[in-house]
Design an enzyme around this catalytic site. Structure first.
Site, PDB file in Angstrom:
ATOM      1  CG  ASP A 192     -10.467  -0.486   4.978  1.00 49.72           C
ATOM      2  OD1 ASP A 192     -10.099  -0.902   3.870  1.00 49.72           O
ATOM      3  OD2 ASP A 192      -9.925  -0.788   6.051  1.00 49.72           O
ATOM      4  CE  LYS A 196      -3.999  -1.733   2.484  1.00 45.96           C
ATOM      5  NZ  LYS A 196      -4.520  -2.037   3.808  1.00 45.96           N
ATOM      6  CD  GLN A 201      -4.020  -4.516   6.699  1.00 52.36           C
ATOM      7  OE1 GLN A 201      -4.146  -3.440   6.111  1.00 52.36           O
ATOM      8  NE2 GLN A 201      -4.314  -5.672   6.130  1.00 52.36           N
TER       9      GLN A 201
HETATM   10  N1  GUN Z   1      -7.095  -6.995   6.005  1.00 59.21           N
HETATM   11  C1  GUN Z   1      -7.239  -7.660   4.822  1.00 59.21           C
HETATM   12  N2  GUN Z   1      -7.859  -6.886   3.910  1.00 59.21           N
HETATM   13  C2  GUN Z   1      -8.105  -5.703   4.514  1.00 59.21           C
HETATM   14  C3  GUN Z   1      -8.715  -4.494   4.067  1.00 59.21           C
HETATM   15  O1  GUN Z   1      -9.180  -4.347   2.926  1.00 59.21           O
HETATM   16  N3  GUN Z   1      -8.769  -3.498   5.001  1.00 59.21           N
HETATM   17  C4  GUN Z   1      -8.301  -3.639   6.270  1.00 59.21           C
HETATM   18  N4  GUN Z   1      -8.425  -2.620   7.108  1.00 59.21           N
HETATM   19  N5  GUN Z   1      -7.729  -4.744   6.705  1.00 59.21           N
HETATM   20  C5  GUN Z   1      -7.632  -5.774   5.823  1.00 59.21           C
END
Ligand code: GUN
Length: 295
Positions: free
Chosen positions: A120, A53, A97
């Protein structure tokens, strides 16, 4: 004839290029989109995801911050961090996350994020907006990435039978809301199947568009796919493979080899839905910055 591949790497690359152009355009107005990611603990899969990311943000010319907190972080400490990001004008969007260490209630943390910074799309306000078709909110990145792949691969969805396997809050449920709306790349007749569904195969065999997000390696086999269907595999599973250097390889929730003999289009794993998630996250963040500038 084996199915045509829907190339998530190529589609994600063009979305990231569009995002980079938007970042340039916003920069001329003095707006510099900023994304923060909070990582609590040391989950190895999360580490990889968070690193990717950060890299994608920088490539798109965005401001990127990663906040690492130890596994022993308390819920109160994490909430304090969330409040700081809510109030930080340089950060237009952020996410915490998942999964979080034991002892931290993810629902409480998600509800503490300002909906207008919730890139998200997990906050109940954004979940509700997605359900009523209000595109001002944020849609979770994986299902919106799937919808983009359908659109950019030229898949006609209007009036089609769309069967989703999996009912998670991150993929299955928001995917259902997206596909059922009266709009472009949607307007489908949607069925959601899950662990209590009886005769799963009877449902999947009806699907013109089959979206699988069940978290079970290769559970959907070719005999469950209708001839000519478009198959989107959201799963990413590690399975043991003695011939691989790492000792494992990645497979989806669809048995790719048998499904591609029946489908007209199919996404591979890796290189399908996976790269789309980050591209959509960047897109959401640019929109968050744009919205904050016009408030
Ligand atoms: N863990 C796995 N995929 C995601 C996501 O799209 N967002 C978040 N916050 N955690 C994740």
């Amino acid at each position: 004839m084996p199915a045509e591949l829907i190339d998530g790497v190529a589609i994600a690359k063009s979305i990231r290029a569009e995002v980079a152009a938007d970042v340039q355009r916003l920069g001329k107005r003095g707006v510099h989109p900023g994304l923060a990611v909070v990582l609590v603990g040391e989950d190895p899969a999360s580490e990889v995801y968070v690193r990717n990311k950060g890299r994608a943000c920088e490539e798109a010319g965005m401001h990127s911050v990663t906040i690492r907190m130890p596994a022993a972080t308390t819920q109160a400490e994490l909430l304090e961090q969330v409040h700081r990001l809510n109030d930080d004008p340089a950060i237009h969007g952020f996410l915490v996350q998942m999964p979080l260490p034991k002892g931290i209630d993810a629902d409480v943390v998600i509800r503490a994020i300002k909906p207008e910074k919730d890139v998200d799309g997990f906050h109940p306000v954004n979940v509700g907006k997605n359900l009523i078709g209000d595109r001002d909110g944020f849609v979770p990145c994986t299902p919106s990435g799937v919808q983009e792949m359908l659109g950019r691969s030229g898949t006609d969805t209007r009036g089609k039978e769309c069967v989703i396997v999996g009912r998670s809050n991150i993929v299955g449920k928001p995917m259902m809301a997206l596909m059922v709306q009266n709009g472009p790349n949607a307007n489908a007749t949607v069925t959601v199947c899950h662990s209590a569904t009886r005769k799963l195969k009877e449902h999947t065999l009806r699907a013109d568009i089959l979206i699988v997000a069940a978290g079970k390696p290769r559970m959907v086999t070719g005999d469950m796919v209708k001839e000519g269907a478009v198959v989107i595999d959201v799963g990413i599973n590690r399975v043991a493979d003695a011939s691989a250097k790492s000792g494992y390889r990645l497979v989806g929730d669809v048995d790719f080899e048998s499904a591609r003999e029946r489908a007209s289009r199919i996404t591979p794993v890796p290189g399908g839905v996976g790269p789309m998630t980050i591209a959509m996250l960047l897109k959401n963040t640019v929109r968050a910055a744009e919205q904050s500038a016009s408030r």
